[in-house]
Motif scaffolding. Structure first.
Motif, PDB file in Angstrom:
ATOM      1  N   GLY A 112       0.814  -1.218   0.000  1.00 50.36           N
ATOM      2  CA  GLY A 112       0.000   0.000   0.000  1.00 50.36           C
ATOM      3  C   GLY A 112       0.840   1.258   0.000  1.00 50.36           C
ATOM      4  N   ALA A 113       0.495   2.189   0.886  1.00 51.78           N
ATOM      5  CA  ALA A 113       1.200   3.476   0.983  1.00 51.78           C
ATOM      6  C   ALA A 113       2.162   3.514   2.169  1.00 51.78           C
ATOM      7  N   LEU A 114       2.517   2.349   2.713  1.00 52.76           N
ATOM      8  CA  LEU A 114       3.373   2.327   3.900  1.00 52.76           C
ATOM      9  C   LEU A 114       4.716   3.000   3.649  1.00 52.76           C
ATOM     10  N   GLY A 115       5.319   2.736   2.481  1.00 44.89           N
ATOM     11  CA  GLY A 115       6.622   3.318   2.174  1.00 44.89           C
ATOM     12  C   GLY A 115       6.553   4.833   2.077  1.00 44.89           C
ATOM     13  N   ARG A 116       5.481   5.330   1.491  1.00 41.92           N
ATOM     14  CA  ARG A 116       5.291   6.778   1.384  1.00 41.92           C
ATOM     15  C   ARG A 116       5.137   7.395   2.781  1.00 41.92           C
ATOM     16  N   TYR A 117       4.385   6.730   3.622  1.00 42.40           N
ATOM     17  CA  TYR A 117       4.181   7.178   5.003  1.00 42.40           C
ATOM     18  C   TYR A 117       5.502   7.199   5.777  1.00 42.40           C
ATOM     19  N   LEU A 118       6.269   6.114   5.691  1.00 35.92           N
ATOM     20  CA  LEU A 118       7.522   6.030   6.440  1.00 35.92           C
ATOM     21  C   LEU A 118       8.547   7.034   5.935  1.00 35.92           C
ATOM     22  N   ALA A 119       8.566   7.273   4.633  1.00 37.45           N
ATOM     23  CA  ALA A 119       9.524   8.225   4.056  1.00 37.45           C
ATOM     24  C   ALA A 119       9.218   9.648   4.492  1.00 37.45           C
ATOM     25  N   VAL A 120       7.952  10.025   4.449  1.00 37.24           N
ATOM     26  CA  VAL A 120       7.560  11.412   4.727  1.00 37.24           C
ATOM     27  C   VAL A 120       7.611  11.708   6.228  1.00 37.24           C
ATOM     28  N   THR A 121       7.091  10.807   7.051  1.00 32.86           N
ATOM     29  CA  THR A 121       7.023  11.061   8.488  1.00 32.86           C
ATOM     30  C   THR A 121       8.342  10.784   9.192  1.00 32.86           C
ATOM     31  N   GLY A 122       9.115   9.822   8.673  1.00 35.27           N
ATOM     32  CA  GLY A 122      10.322   9.398   9.370  1.00 35.27           C
ATOM     33  C   GLY A 122      10.038   8.664  10.664  1.00 35.27           C
ATOM     34  N   GLU A 123       8.810   8.182  10.828  1.00 34.61           N
ATOM     35  CA  GLU A 123       8.406   7.518  12.071  1.00 34.61           C
ATOM     36  C   GLU A 123       9.195   6.219  12.297  1.00 34.61           C
ATOM     37  N   THR A 124       9.404   5.896  13.572  1.00 37.25           N
ATOM     38  CA  THR A 124      10.132   4.696  13.962  1.00 37.25           C
ATOM     39  C   THR A 124       9.169   3.528  14.119  1.00 37.25           C
ATOM     40  N   ILE A 125       9.576   2.364  13.647  1.00 35.16           N
ATOM     41  CA  ILE A 125       8.741   1.170  13.771  1.00 35.16           C
ATOM     42  C   ILE A 125       9.499   0.070  14.509  1.00 35.16           C
ATOM     43  N   GLY A 126       8.746  -0.843  15.107  1.00 33.42           N
ATOM     44  CA  GLY A 126       9.321  -1.959  15.839  1.00 33.42           C
ATOM     45  C   GLY A 126       9.423  -3.213  14.987  1.00 33.42           C
ATOM     46  N   PRO A 127       9.827  -4.325  15.591  1.00 31.85           N
ATOM     47  CA  PRO A 127      10.056  -5.548  14.816  1.00 31.85           C
ATOM     48  C   PRO A 127       8.808  -6.103  14.136  1.00 31.85           C
ATOM     49  N   ALA A 128       7.664  -6.084  14.819  1.00 26.79           N
ATOM     50  CA  ALA A 128       6.431  -6.598  14.202  1.00 26.79           C
ATOM     51  C   ALA A 128       6.029  -5.745  13.005  1.00 26.79           C
ATOM     52  N   ASP A 129       6.166  -4.422  13.146  1.00 27.74           N
ATOM     53  CA  ASP A 129       5.899  -3.509  12.028  1.00 27.74           C
ATOM     54  C   ASP A 129       6.806  -3.816  10.847  1.00 27.74           C
ATOM     55  N   ALA A 130       8.096  -4.034  11.137  1.00 29.49           N
ATOM     56  CA  ALA A 130       9.074  -4.279  10.072  1.00 29.49           C
ATOM     57  C   ALA A 130       8.733  -5.550   9.302  1.00 29.49           C
ATOM     58  N   LEU A 131       8.327  -6.583  10.016  1.00 27.44           N
ATOM     59  CA  LEU A 131       7.915  -7.825   9.355  1.00 27.44           C
ATOM     60  C   LEU A 131       6.655  -7.597   8.526  1.00 27.44           C
ATOM     61  N   TYR A 132       5.709  -6.853   9.065  1.00 29.86           N
ATOM     62  CA  TYR A 132       4.467  -6.569   8.346  1.00 29.86           C
ATOM     63  C   TYR A 132       4.735  -5.779   7.063  1.00 29.86           C
ATOM     64  N   ALA A 133       5.668  -4.831   7.141  1.00 28.78           N
ATOM     65  CA  ALA A 133       5.963  -3.965   5.989  1.00 28.78           C
ATOM     66  C   ALA A 133       6.895  -4.611   4.985  1.00 28.78           C
ATOM     67  N   GLY A 134       7.403  -5.801   5.276  1.00 26.95           N
ATOM     68  CA  GLY A 134       8.343  -6.440   4.370  1.00 26.95           C
ATOM     69  C   GLY A 134       9.735  -5.845   4.435  1.00 26.95           C
ATOM     70  N   LEU A 135      10.064  -5.231   5.582  1.00 27.19           N
ATOM     71  CA  LEU A 135      11.405  -4.669   5.785  1.00 27.19           C
ATOM     72  C   LEU A 135      12.241  -5.552   6.710  1.00 27.19           C
ATOM     73  N   ALA A 136      11.733  -6.732   7.013  1.00 24.57           N
ATOM     74  CA  ALA A 136      12.450  -7.742   7.789  1.00 24.57           C
ATOM     75  C   ALA A 136      11.911  -9.108   7.399  1.00 24.57           C
ATOM     76  N   ASP A 137      12.728 -10.145   7.636  1.00 28.48           N
ATOM     77  CA  ASP A 137      12.367 -11.495   7.198  1.00 28.48           C
ATOM     78  C   ASP A 137      12.174 -12.479   8.348  1.00 28.48           C
ATOM     79  N   ALA A 138      12.807 -12.213   9.492  1.00 27.43           N
ATOM     80  CA  ALA A 138      12.757 -13.168  10.602  1.00 27.43           C
ATOM     81  C   ALA A 138      12.949 -12.420  11.914  1.00 27.43           C
ATOM     82  N   TYR A 139      12.522 -13.064  12.995  1.00 29.71           N
ATOM     83  CA  TYR A 139      12.600 -12.459  14.329  1.00 29.71           C
ATOM     84  C   TYR A 139      13.285 -13.426  15.292  1.00 29.71           C
ATOM     85  N   ILE A 140      14.096 -12.855  16.196  1.00 33.86           N
ATOM     86  CA  ILE A 140      14.694 -13.649  17.273  1.00 33.86           C
ATOM     87  C   ILE A 140      14.768 -12.776  18.520  1.00 33.86           C
ATOM     88  N   ASP A 141      14.636 -13.374  19.699  1.00 36.68           N
ATOM     89  CA  ASP A 141      14.787 -12.617  20.942  1.00 36.68           C
ATOM     90  C   ASP A 141      16.235 -12.136  21.068  1.00 36.68           C
TER      91      ASP A 141
END
Length: 376
Positions: free
Chosen positions: A169-198
């Motif tokens: 969707g427009a997630l990339g546009r939102y993140l680019a313009v706002t510069g907002e910080t996201i956590g690990p679950a957000d990163a996986l949802y947005a396709g900016l991460a592939d796996a999670y570990i503690d």
């Protein structure tokens, strides 16, 4: 556990081979591993040395410091180079950084980024390309990802526009313009991460990588996938803050320019979306108007090859320092810390399409561009 077979150590980055894996370890904790020119060169030299080495099956980049993987480029150095009129030093930094980003993006062996703590700006440039190599972007509970450049009058560089343009969707546009910080679950949802570990399991993962027998690069990746599969991120990606606000983000940030996005957000009232919209309006009113407009255009133009994106990023660093807000932004946020930047345009409504287009004009003829040789 095997001992390192080859080692190259500097004050800020350590590179070595252990158990047929090339390890890159960032060692500048006081600066949250912000990249210096020396670190960039050290990383690139190691990748070049390992590219054809049959004894290196894969590459792992990591930080041993809990606060940060990499907080970006050395912003203070860039500001000081401007103050002393040293354009060559600044050009050298960006040219070599973007060449490193491209080398990672096109690397012929799996590249695995263990992205704990702060992962911002240049930290994205040395991690996101892992996705294209058959490697992995691994996040942890402490991971905080952002391209916060609009806060200092810059834009999402290091080829990040390419990845942001390919988020849902427009997630990339939102993140680019706002510069907002996201956590690990957000990163996986947005396709900016592939796996999670503690975070607590990272040392054991590295120990396993140093001891298990591997025959191919894909075996190294499979080992990381197996070890991370036992860990579950909370919240889940589909209940992350980004997922929860996705409909709102798509509704507003799909609009063609920042002025329309802002007007749309300000028109929201009397519903569950209103509180979120008011918060985002506050964020946008604080950012550099010109930088937000440029950042949206960076994502819009990122449909082509990574090499094209990096050439465009280099052009924009030149114009951002010459005509943009970055020097004032760094002064206000990093140097003087008065948080009262005097932006070139006071309000986003004042920024015209021509003002944005001029920022994308290259100072170099195409054939003489410092990154002209990059392909793919």
């Amino acid at each position: 556990m095997s001992t390192p077979e080859a080692s190259a150590v500097s004050d800020e980055v350590t590179t070595y081979i252990a158990n047929r894996i090339g390890f890159i370890e960032l060692e500048r904790p006081k600066a949250l591993n912000a990249l210096s020119t020396g670190m960039i060169r050290g990383m690139h030299a190691a990748l070049d040395a390992w590219r054809e080495d049959p004894d290196v099956l894969a590459v792992v980049v990591r930080s041993q410091h809990p606060r940060a993987f990499c907080a970006g480029g050395d912003i203070r150095f860039l500001y000081e180079s401007f103050q002393r009129g040293d354009e060559a030093a600044r050009d050298t930094f960006f040219i070599e950084e973007y060449r490193l980003n491209h080398a990672i993006f096109t690397y012929p062996k799996p590249y695995i980024a263990l992205m704990n703590g702060v992962v911002m700006g240049g930290g994205m440039g040395i991690s996101q390309g892992a996705h294209r190599t058959g490697g992995l972007r691994v996040v942890t509970g402490s991971t905080r990802i952002a391209m916060p450049e609009t806060r200092i009058g810059l834009f999402p560089d290091v080829g990040a526009g390419w990845f942001l343009a390919r988020t849902p969707g427009a997630l990339g546009r939102y993140l680019a313009v706002t510069g907002e910080t996201i956590g690990p679950a957000d990163a996986l949802y947005a396709g900016l991460a592939d796996a999670y570990i503690d975070d607590t399991a990272l040392p054991a993962l590295v120990d396993t990588l140093r001891s298990e027998v591997f025959e191919r690069g894909v075996d190294v990746v499979a080992c990381v996938e197996r070890e991370t599969a036992a860990h579950k991120v909370v919240p889940t990606p589909d209940t992350s803050p980004l997922a929860d606000t996705r409909a709102f983000i798509d509704r507003h940030f799909a609009l063609p320019d920042v002025a329309q996005i802002l007007a749309s957000l300000e028109a929201v009232s009397g519903c569950e979306e209103a509180e979120w919209a008011e918060q985002i309006v506050g964020v946008l009113r604080e950012r550099s108007p010109l930088s937000m407009a440029v950042s949206l255009e960076v994502v819009t133009r990122a449909e082509g090859a990574m090499a094209d994106c990096l050439r465009r990023d280099l052009d924009l660093t030149r114009t951002s320092f010459a005509h943009g807000d970055v020097v004032e932004g760094i002064r206000a946020r990093i140097i003087d810390k008065d948080n009262a930047p005097r932006w070139r345009f006071a309000r986003i409504e004042e920024v015209r399409a021509d003002d944005v287009a001029q920022m994308f004009e290259s100072p170099w003829p195409a054939a003489e561009h410092p990154l002209a040789d990059l392909q793919g």
